[in-house]
Design an enzyme around this catalytic site. Structure first.
Site, PDB file in Angstrom:
ATOM      1  NE  ARG A 187       7.893  -3.920  -4.493  1.00  0.00           N
ATOM      2  CZ  ARG A 187       6.824  -3.260  -4.113  1.00  0.00           C
ATOM      3  NH1 ARG A 187       6.902  -2.368  -3.148  1.00  0.00           N
ATOM      4  NH2 ARG A 187       5.662  -3.473  -4.676  1.00  0.00           N
ATOM      5  CE  LYS A 241       5.329   3.258   0.683  1.00  0.00           C
ATOM      6  NZ  LYS A 241       6.338   2.385   0.054  1.00  0.00           N
ATOM      7  N   PRO A 243       0.839  -1.199   0.000  1.00  0.00           N
ATOM      8  CG  PRO A 243      -0.576  -1.478   1.814  1.00  0.00           C
ATOM      9  CD  PRO A 243       0.676  -1.998   1.209  1.00  0.00           C
ATOM     10  CD  GLU A 244       2.797   3.269  -4.380  1.00  0.00           C
ATOM     11  OE1 GLU A 244       3.039   4.462  -4.598  1.00  0.00           O
ATOM     12  OE2 GLU A 244       3.032   2.369  -5.214  1.00  0.00           O
ATOM     13  NE  ARG A 303      13.045   5.855  11.831  1.00  0.00           N
ATOM     14  CZ  ARG A 303      12.426   5.399  12.924  1.00  0.00           C
ATOM     15  NH1 ARG A 303      12.842   5.746  14.122  1.00  0.00           N
ATOM     16  NH2 ARG A 303      11.392   4.597  12.818  1.00  0.00           N
ATOM     17  CG  ASN A 329       7.574  -0.424  -7.465  1.00  0.00           C
ATOM     18  OD1 ASN A 329       8.549   0.229  -7.852  1.00  0.00           O
ATOM     19  ND2 ASN A 329       7.244  -1.589  -7.959  1.00  0.00           N
TER      20      ASN A 329
END
Ligand SMILES: [Zn+2]
Length: 275
Positions: free
Chosen positions: A263, A52, A2-3, A124, A165
């Site tokens: 990927r 994410k 999942p993006e 981060r 991706n």
């Protein structure tokens, strides 16, 4: 995987269903039993996402931090639609009120964390194009100094949060950028076009639940949303992603694929030639 748009929509759905309630939290599978016990019966204050990552804030300064990883799913349903017996598979976390039930399966991460740990995670992460306060210059500071390729940098969540991706391949295609261009060779103006495009495209992903990146479809979806209608997605919604070997929709050259940053990357060898 999942993006960011998926996590954003999920946070919205969880927030709508549970904010202000005191859900019963359990771990039918058992692997989150202690954590579930810590938050069960507490008021859920917010559900938010960054890139994410998903965060559920409960009162008493307890946060549940979730990362779905490659195969995780988190479903939110109205209670009457989901019979108790229908809970199939290993449910890591189950959140239920009289009205709604949410079930998390197969996440990469599901843990109760402190506010300090939440801050550390957020620090981060690079800027998330779905957030109005996101600063694209933070990403640029890293990209412009890097000898890594832009195709690799766009996947790095410390550079940019939420892009995965599919968006990576598609946005580079839309701007005729070679995925193999080193970050420090990308022009600032090109980066701004990419960023502004992600700011435009990701909300369409949130609204439709699909990644829409072919311009004609983008325009159609924007128009439908502008009219307050539900967009219909019948045509091809990606230009190069998963179209290896087929002709490029722009120039007819063959679409290529190669593993970059773990990927499969897709690009057109002709109109995304390295400069
Ligand atoms: Zn092409």
């Amino acid at each position: 995987m999942p993006e960011g748009h998926t996590l954003f929509a999920l946070a919205r759905d969880l927030h709508e269903a549970f904010a202000g309630t005191r859900p019963v939290v359990t771990s039918p599978q058992g692997r989150f039993e202690a954590g579930a016990g810590e938050v069960s019966g507490r008021e859920l204050l917010h559900a938010t996402s960054r890139g994410k990552h998903l965060f559920l804030e409960f009162d008493g300064e307890r946060w549940v931090h979730v990362h779905l990883g490659l195969i995780g799913t988190f479903t939110v349903d109205a209670r009457e639609w989901t019979a108790e017996a229908a809970a199939v598979g290993a449910v890591r976390m189950r959140m239920a009120t009289d009205e709604h039930v949410a079930e998390l399966r197969g996440p990469n991460l599901c843990a109760v964390v402190t506010p300090e740990e939440v801050t550390a995670v957020l620090d981060r992460l690079g800027p998330d194009p779905l957030r109005p306060d996101a600063d694209p210059d933070r990403a640029w500071a890293r990209i412009s100094r890097s000898g890594r390729s832009i195709g690799e940098l766009l996947m790095d969540q410390a550079v940019l949060a939420g892009v995965g991706n599919v968006y990576r391949s598609e946005v580079l295609f839309r701007h005729r950028l070679s995925p193999f261009t080193e970050g420090r060779a990308v022009r600032r103006a090109s980066w701004r076009l990419v960023w502004d495009d992600l700011v435009r495209l990701l909300p369409l992903g949130v609204a439709t639940g699909r990644i829409v990146s072919v311009e004609e479809q983008v325009l159609e979806v924007e128009a439908a949303l502008g009219r307050g209608e539900r967009p219909r997605l019948t045509e091809r919604t990606s230009a190069v992603y998963k179209h290896a070997g087929e002709p490029c929709p722009r120039c007819g050259s063959r679409i290529r694929t190669q593993v970059v940053a773990g990927r499969n990357l897709f690009w057109c060898g002709r109109c995304q030639r390295r400069r």
